[in-house]
Design an enzyme around this catalytic site. Structure first.
Site, mmCIF file in Angstrom:
data_model
loop_
_atom_site.group_PDB
_atom_site.id
_atom_site.type_symbol
_atom_site.label_atom_id
_atom_site.label_comp_id
_atom_site.label_asym_id
_atom_site.label_seq_id
_atom_site.Cartn_x
_atom_site.Cartn_y
_atom_site.Cartn_z
ATOM 1 C CE LYS A 113 -67.145 62.069 -31.592
ATOM 2 N NZ LYS A 113 -68.277 62.637 -30.833
ATOM 3 N NE ARG A 165 -64.231 71.357 -25.643
ATOM 4 C CZ ARG A 165 -65.069 70.308 -25.610
ATOM 5 N NH1 ARG A 165 -65.144 69.489 -26.656
ATOM 6 N NH2 ARG A 165 -65.824 70.083 -24.549
ATOM 7 N N GLY A 205 -73.596 65.563 -30.486
ATOM 8 C CA GLY A 205 -74.018 66.177 -29.227
ATOM 9 C C GLY A 205 -73.124 67.342 -28.850
ATOM 10 C CB SER A 235 -71.885 67.436 -18.754
ATOM 11 O OG SER A 235 -71.975 67.851 -20.101
ATOM 12 C CG ASP A 257 -67.410 59.499 -25.020
ATOM 13 O OD1 ASP A 257 -68.597 59.502 -24.626
ATOM 14 O OD2 ASP A 257 -66.834 60.515 -25.440
ATOM 15 N NE ARG A 305 -72.189 55.366 -26.329
ATOM 16 C CZ ARG A 305 -71.334 56.344 -26.553
ATOM 17 N NH1 ARG A 305 -70.570 56.799 -25.575
ATOM 18 N NH2 ARG A 305 -71.224 56.872 -27.753
ATOM 19 N NE ARG A 352 -67.269 57.668 -28.228
ATOM 20 C CZ ARG A 352 -66.298 58.250 -28.947
ATOM 21 N NH1 ARG A 352 -65.374 57.511 -29.536
ATOM 22 N NH2 ARG A 352 -66.254 59.555 -29.069
HETATM 23 C C1 S3P Z 1 -67.724 65.620 -24.874
HETATM 24 C C2 S3P Z 1 -68.156 65.422 -23.592
HETATM 25 C C3 S3P Z 1 -68.771 64.178 -23.136
HETATM 26 C C4 S3P Z 1 -68.524 63.036 -24.103
HETATM 27 C C5 S3P Z 1 -68.747 63.446 -25.531
HETATM 28 C C6 S3P Z 1 -67.802 64.571 -25.902
HETATM 29 C C7 S3P Z 1 -67.155 66.934 -25.243
HETATM 30 O O1 S3P Z 1 -70.171 64.389 -23.044
HETATM 31 O O2 S3P Z 1 -69.376 61.940 -23.799
HETATM 32 O O3 S3P Z 1 -68.545 62.365 -26.413
HETATM 33 O O4 S3P Z 1 -66.546 67.054 -26.317
HETATM 34 O O5 S3P Z 1 -67.314 67.872 -24.458
HETATM 35 P P1 S3P Z 1 -70.851 65.024 -21.734
HETATM 36 O O6 S3P Z 1 -70.413 66.418 -21.620
HETATM 37 O O7 S3P Z 1 -72.330 64.925 -22.003
HETATM 38 O O8 S3P Z 1 -70.412 64.153 -20.611
#
Ligand code: S3P
Length: 440
Positions: free
Chosen positions: A21, A26, A94, A167, A320, A351, A394
């Protein structure tokens, strides 16, 4: 939709999980910034990634699905997006929302960004703050939540930023805005988070440096305004999706399952390391490179597990995977301790709450102290509960795995959310020997 998972015996067979994902989002976003046409193979066609694709379409990017998982994207070049004539709705995604905000911060027009009830609860201040420092104007709901309006500037200011959280979404948003700035933008994170953006941008010709700092932090620096070359991206299988059949097979005695083409980037494989420490038998075969990422086939055999303590420093590489690790911990002898999980509170659901509540409903002892989570495991849990998915794919998949190894079936309400990241989850699991079906 309600799904019910009944106890199953050994799992067996081979399968491939859908595309990663993180890398799929990206691939679309970066292909959109190249000069020329990119091709993507193995793209995850889950709802999250499709929301990113349609947002890019609204921003003037031409995307075409040629066949399953194969997409063609006509890049508009760095800084070439066009003003959208409607609200950009990222659904549950997100990653889609935060990375897109990085791009929008570097375009001189106004966009309105929103998402589903889960995404509208999640904090956006962590990306809004650096993007404002680069010159974007962002008007958001209280607590910097969606919906928000963003007006970027065509010449964003280069930035030096220290992120409080490890993050990859924050890091990537800043890198994507920095890609448009005249000069160098750098971000420092307290622990290294997944580096897919860095790998892909470098392959496209951008200048990116990474430095490890003595306290465990990492600094990433990008030089702005490169011309990005179009690519042929091949998306590896998602280790975060593979986690569900891997844990299900580990917990069912006598299982033997081969999962083909799973990404094994070390910044993503904390769960696998932890499971091996607990006694899981997960072998790697045919290790290779695919689209700049390490990939392998995983051979999983059923095995008894022992509780372990997972250090807080491992959190970014398995962020995750705590819900499914908690399910594994429910079948491991002793008390498993997972430290430093504050970030779990701001995922698709809280979570921390969702895992503890669900485990308790299934008869498993689970408690927290501050940001640490404790799960007492042993014999098969009672199960026989109804668990609410809370718009969190999840959580839904984790408790369906638990139902398969419990003494009585577990039902998950709101299971349609699984389609955000793992279309075909039920079919794949049942093909291996699980018993998941729609409940009345
Ligand atoms: C992700 C980063 C993580 C992860 C999300 C996917 C990404 O989040 O939990 O499912 O693709 O950059 P955070 O950057 O908030 O840690």
């Amino acid at each position: 939709m309600k799904l019910c998972a009944s106890p199953h015996g050994a799992l067996s067979g081979r399968a491939s999980v859908p595309g990663d994902k993180s890398i799929s989002h990206r691939a679309l976003l970066l292909a959109a910034l190249a000069v020329g046409e990119s091709r993507i193979a193995g793209l995850l066609e889950g709802e999250d990634v499709m929301a990113t694709a349609s947002a890019l379409g609204r921003l003037g990017v031409e995307l075409e699905r040629e066949e399953e998982g194969r997409w063609r994207v006509a890049g508009v070049g760095v800084g070439g997006l066009a003003e959208p004539d409607a609200v950009l709705d990222l659904g549950n995604a997100g990653t889609g929302a935060r990375l897109l905000l990085g791009l929008l911060a570097a375009h001189p027009f106004t966009s309105i960004v929103t998402g589903d009830a889960s995404l509208r609860r999640r904090p956006m201040g962590r990306v809004a703050a650096p993007l404002r420092a680069m010159g974007a104007t962002i008007l958001a709901r209280s607590g910097d939540r969606l919906p928000l309006a963003i007006r970027g500037r065509g010449d964003p200011l280069p930035l030096e930023w220290r992120s409080e959280v490890a993050s990859a979404q924050v890091k990537s948003a800043v890198l994507l805005a920095g890609l448009h700035a005249a000069g160098r933008t750098s971000l420092r994170e307290p622990l290294a988070s997944r580096d897919h953006t860095e790998r892909m941008l470098r392959a496209m010709g951008a200048e990116i440096t990474e430095e490890d700092e003595p306290d465990g932090g990492r600094r990433v620096t990008i030089t702005g305004q490169p011309e990005l070359a179009p690519q042929r991206f091949t998306v590896p299988g998602d280790p975060s999706s593979a986690a569900f059949p891997v844990v299900a097979a580990t917990l069912a005695e006598g299982s033997r399952v081969l999962l083909e083409g799973v990404g094994v980037n070390p910044l993503r494989t904390g769960l696998y390391r932890t499971l091996r420490e607990m006694g899981a038998r997960i072998g790697e075969q045919r290790r290779r490179e695919q689209g700049g990422e390490p990939v392998a086939d995983l051979l999983v055999e059923g095995s008894a597990l022992e509780a372990v303590e997972v250090p807080a420093t491992r959190a970014p590489s398995m962020i995750d995977e705590y819900p499914i690790l908690a399910v594994a911990a429910a079948r491991a002898r002793g008390v498993t301790v997972m430290r430093g999980l504050s970030e779990l509170r701001v995922k698709e659901s809280d979570r921390f709450e969702a895992v503890c509540g669900g485990l308790r409903a299934c008869g498993v002892r689970c408690w927290s102290e501050g940001d640490d989570l404790f799960v007492e495991g042993g014999d098969p849990p009672r199960g026989g509960a109804l668990v609410e998915a809370r718009l969190d794919h999840r959580i839904a998949m984790s408790f369906l795995v638990l139902g398969g190894v419990a003494r009585a079936p577990v039902t998950v309400e709101g299971a349609e959310t699984i389609a955000t990241s793992f279309p075909g989850f039920v079919e794949l699991m049942n093909r291996l020997g699980a018993q998941i079906e729609e409940a009345a």
